[in-house]
Write a protein that holds these residues in place. Structure first.
Motif, PDB file in Angstrom:
ATOM      1  N   ASP A   1      -0.922  -2.219 -16.726  1.00  0.00           N
ATOM      2  CA  ASP A   1      -0.621  -3.645 -16.579  1.00  0.00           C
ATOM      3  C   ASP A   1       0.849  -3.820 -16.207  1.00  0.00           C
ATOM      4  N   GLY A   2       1.101  -4.603 -15.184  1.00  0.00           N
ATOM      5  CA  GLY A   2       2.462  -4.900 -14.764  1.00  0.00           C
ATOM      6  C   GLY A   2       2.943  -4.080 -13.589  1.00  0.00           C
ATOM      7  N   VAL A   3       2.335  -2.945 -13.320  1.00  0.00           N
ATOM      8  CA  VAL A   3       2.777  -2.102 -12.208  1.00  0.00           C
ATOM      9  C   VAL A   3       2.540  -2.818 -10.877  1.00  0.00           C
ATOM     10  N   ALA A   4       1.389  -3.443 -10.722  1.00  0.00           N
ATOM     11  CA  ALA A   4       1.100  -4.160  -9.469  1.00  0.00           C
ATOM     12  C   ALA A   4       2.087  -5.302  -9.265  1.00  0.00           C
ATOM     13  N   ASP A   5       2.485  -5.970 -10.344  1.00  0.00           N
ATOM     14  CA  ASP A   5       3.475  -7.045 -10.238  1.00  0.00           C
ATOM     15  C   ASP A   5       4.821  -6.493  -9.782  1.00  0.00           C
ATOM     16  N   PHE A   6       5.225  -5.356 -10.350  1.00  0.00           N
ATOM     17  CA  PHE A   6       6.488  -4.726  -9.948  1.00  0.00           C
ATOM     18  C   PHE A   6       6.453  -4.368  -8.466  1.00  0.00           C
ATOM     19  N   VAL A   7       5.362  -3.763  -8.026  1.00  0.00           N
ATOM     20  CA  VAL A   7       5.231  -3.345  -6.627  1.00  0.00           C
ATOM     21  C   VAL A   7       5.305  -4.561  -5.701  1.00  0.00           C
ATOM     22  N   THR A   8       4.587  -5.613  -6.041  1.00  0.00           N
ATOM     23  CA  THR A   8       4.587  -6.822  -5.208  1.00  0.00           C
ATOM     24  C   THR A   8       5.965  -7.458  -5.160  1.00  0.00           C
ATOM     25  N   GLU A   9       6.625  -7.523  -6.310  1.00  0.00           N
ATOM     26  CA  GLU A   9       7.972  -8.104  -6.360  1.00  0.00           C
ATOM     27  C   GLU A   9       8.951  -7.271  -5.550  1.00  0.00           C
ATOM     28  N   PHE A  10       8.906  -5.954  -5.698  1.00  0.00           N
ATOM     29  CA  PHE A  10       9.792  -5.077  -4.936  1.00  0.00           C
ATOM     30  C   PHE A  10       9.540  -5.247  -3.445  1.00  0.00           C
ATOM     31  N   ALA A  11       8.279  -5.284  -3.045  1.00  0.00           N
ATOM     32  CA  ALA A  11       7.941  -5.434  -1.628  1.00  0.00           C
ATOM     33  C   ALA A  11       8.477  -6.741  -1.066  1.00  0.00           C
TER      34      ALA A  11
ATOM     35  N   GLY B   1       0.822  -1.212   0.000  1.00  0.00           N
ATOM     36  CA  GLY B   1       0.000   0.000   0.000  1.00  0.00           C
ATOM     37  C   GLY B   1       0.855   1.260   0.000  1.00  0.00           C
ATOM     38  N   PHE B   2       1.919   1.256   0.782  1.00  0.00           N
ATOM     39  CA  PHE B   2       2.834   2.394   0.834  1.00  0.00           C
ATOM     40  C   PHE B   2       3.490   2.627  -0.526  1.00  0.00           C
ATOM     41  N   LEU B   3       3.923   1.552  -1.157  1.00  0.00           N
ATOM     42  CA  LEU B   3       4.574   1.683  -2.463  1.00  0.00           C
ATOM     43  C   LEU B   3       3.589   2.188  -3.514  1.00  0.00           C
TER      44      LEU B   3
ATOM     45  N   GLY C   1       1.331   5.334   8.765  1.00  0.00           N
ATOM     46  CA  GLY C   1       2.284   6.053   9.611  1.00  0.00           C
ATOM     47  C   GLY C   1       3.169   6.983   8.808  1.00  0.00           C
ATOM     48  N   ASP C   2       3.442   6.623   7.559  1.00  0.00           N
ATOM     49  CA  ASP C   2       4.272   7.460   6.699  1.00  0.00           C
ATOM     50  C   ASP C   2       3.613   8.801   6.405  1.00  0.00           C
ATOM     51  N   GLN C   3       2.284   8.841   6.441  1.00  0.00           N
ATOM     52  CA  GLN C   3       1.583  10.100   6.183  1.00  0.00           C
ATOM     53  C   GLN C   3       1.498  10.955   7.442  1.00  0.00           C
ATOM     54  N   MET C   4       1.599  10.318   8.598  1.00  0.00           N
ATOM     55  CA  MET C   4       1.601  11.076   9.850  1.00  0.00           C
ATOM     56  C   MET C   4       2.985  11.624  10.151  1.00  0.00           C
ATOM     57  N   LYS C   5       3.990  10.744  10.074  1.00  0.00           N
ATOM     58  CA  LYS C   5       5.382  11.144  10.272  1.00  0.00           C
ATOM     59  C   LYS C   5       6.262  10.179   9.505  1.00  0.00           C
TER      60      LYS C   5
ATOM     61  N   PRO D   1      13.785   5.190   7.968  1.00  0.00           N
ATOM     62  CA  PRO D   1      13.739   3.968   7.157  1.00  0.00           C
ATOM     63  C   PRO D   1      12.635   3.994   6.091  1.00  0.00           C
ATOM     64  N   ALA D   2      11.521   4.627   6.369  1.00  0.00           N
ATOM     65  CA  ALA D   2      10.434   4.721   5.385  1.00  0.00           C
ATOM     66  C   ALA D   2      10.858   5.620   4.227  1.00  0.00           C
ATOM     67  N   ALA D   3      11.500   6.725   4.536  1.00  0.00           N
ATOM     68  CA  ALA D   3      11.989   7.625   3.478  1.00  0.00           C
ATOM     69  C   ALA D   3      13.047   6.924   2.625  1.00  0.00           C
ATOM     70  N   ALA D   4      13.911   6.138   3.269  1.00  0.00           N
ATOM     71  CA  ALA D   4      14.937   5.398   2.529  1.00  0.00           C
ATOM     72  C   ALA D   4      14.296   4.355   1.608  1.00  0.00           C
ATOM     73  N   LEU D   5      13.260   3.673   2.096  1.00  0.00           N
ATOM     74  CA  LEU D   5      12.560   2.691   1.267  1.00  0.00           C
ATOM     75  C   LEU D   5      11.881   3.378   0.089  1.00  0.00           C
ATOM     76  N   ARG D   6      11.253   4.520   0.354  1.00  0.00           N
ATOM     77  CA  ARG D   6      10.604   5.281  -0.726  1.00  0.00           C
ATOM     78  C   ARG D   6      11.621   5.672  -1.799  1.00  0.00           C
ATOM     79  N   ASP D   7      12.751   6.206  -1.358  1.00  0.00           N
ATOM     80  CA  ASP D   7      13.777   6.643  -2.307  1.00  0.00           C
ATOM     81  C   ASP D   7      14.343   5.467  -3.105  1.00  0.00           C
ATOM     82  N   ARG D   8      14.587   4.342  -2.439  1.00  0.00           N
ATOM     83  CA  ARG D   8      15.107   3.165  -3.126  1.00  0.00           C
ATOM     84  C   ARG D   8      14.074   2.629  -4.117  1.00  0.00           C
ATOM     85  N   PHE D   9      12.794   2.671  -3.733  1.00  0.00           N
ATOM     86  CA  PHE D   9      11.730   2.215  -4.629  1.00  0.00           C
ATOM     87  C   PHE D   9      11.666   3.084  -5.877  1.00  0.00           C
ATOM     88  N   LEU D  10      11.673   4.393  -5.692  1.00  0.00           N
ATOM     89  CA  LEU D  10      11.612   5.296  -6.848  1.00  0.00           C
ATOM     90  C   LEU D  10      12.834   5.120  -7.746  1.00  0.00           C
TER      91      LEU D  10
END
Length: 140
Positions: free
Chosen positions: A47-57, A29-31, A79-83, A87-96
């Motif tokens: 098509d394929g974006v959900a597969d990429f997200v699931t594989e990355f996760a 969900g975060f990704l 929690g990422d939207q509250m604060k 580690p969440a910011a690092a995961l976001r950056d690595r995902f992008l």
């Protein structure tokens, strides 16, 4: 007897607070929220974006089971939207970075490609960055 029942109910409530978010796929969900925020809501319909997200996760969840559970709960409860913690910011950056270097998402967004395509979504492997290079048009 009342104390035992109370402890049981408290345990069941705590389990539900953890189990429900985990079953909803907090990290996925975060990704997806990250993609929506950066590329618009239509990107999730490709098509394929959900597969990429699931594989990355699945790759990002490697490591300590306790940390994985904590991350699932944190992301499921938004929690990422509250604060946004480090580690969440690092995961976001690595995902992008991973989706930009291992997919043609920019070409799809610019309508230079008809469908979404990606290579291995493992964020820990070195990326060649083919999709972002100037030669990418020539080799596709």
């Amino acid at each position: 007897m009342k104390m035992r029942r109370r402890m049981f109910l408290m345990g069941a409530a705590a389990t539900a607070l953890v189990a429900v978010p985990v079953s909803l796929g907090g990290t996925v969900g975060f990704l997806k929220r990250t993609l929506r925020d950066h590329f618009g809501p239509d990107v999730l319909n490709l098509d394929g974006v959900a597969d990429f997200v699931t594989e990355f996760a699945s790759y990002s969840a490697q490591g300590s089971p306790a940390k994985k559970l904590a991350a699932e709960v944190y992301f499921a409860w938004h929690g990422d939207q509250m604060k946004m913690i480090g580690p969440a910011a690092a995961l976001r950056d690595r995902f992008l970075y991973t989706i930009l270097t291992r997919s043609n998402i920019i070409a799809v967004q610019q309508q230079r490609a008809a469908q979404f395509d990606y290579g291995l979504a493992d964020p820990w492997l070195p990326a060649c960055g083919q999709y972002l290079s100037a030669a990418a048009d020539e080799t596709l």
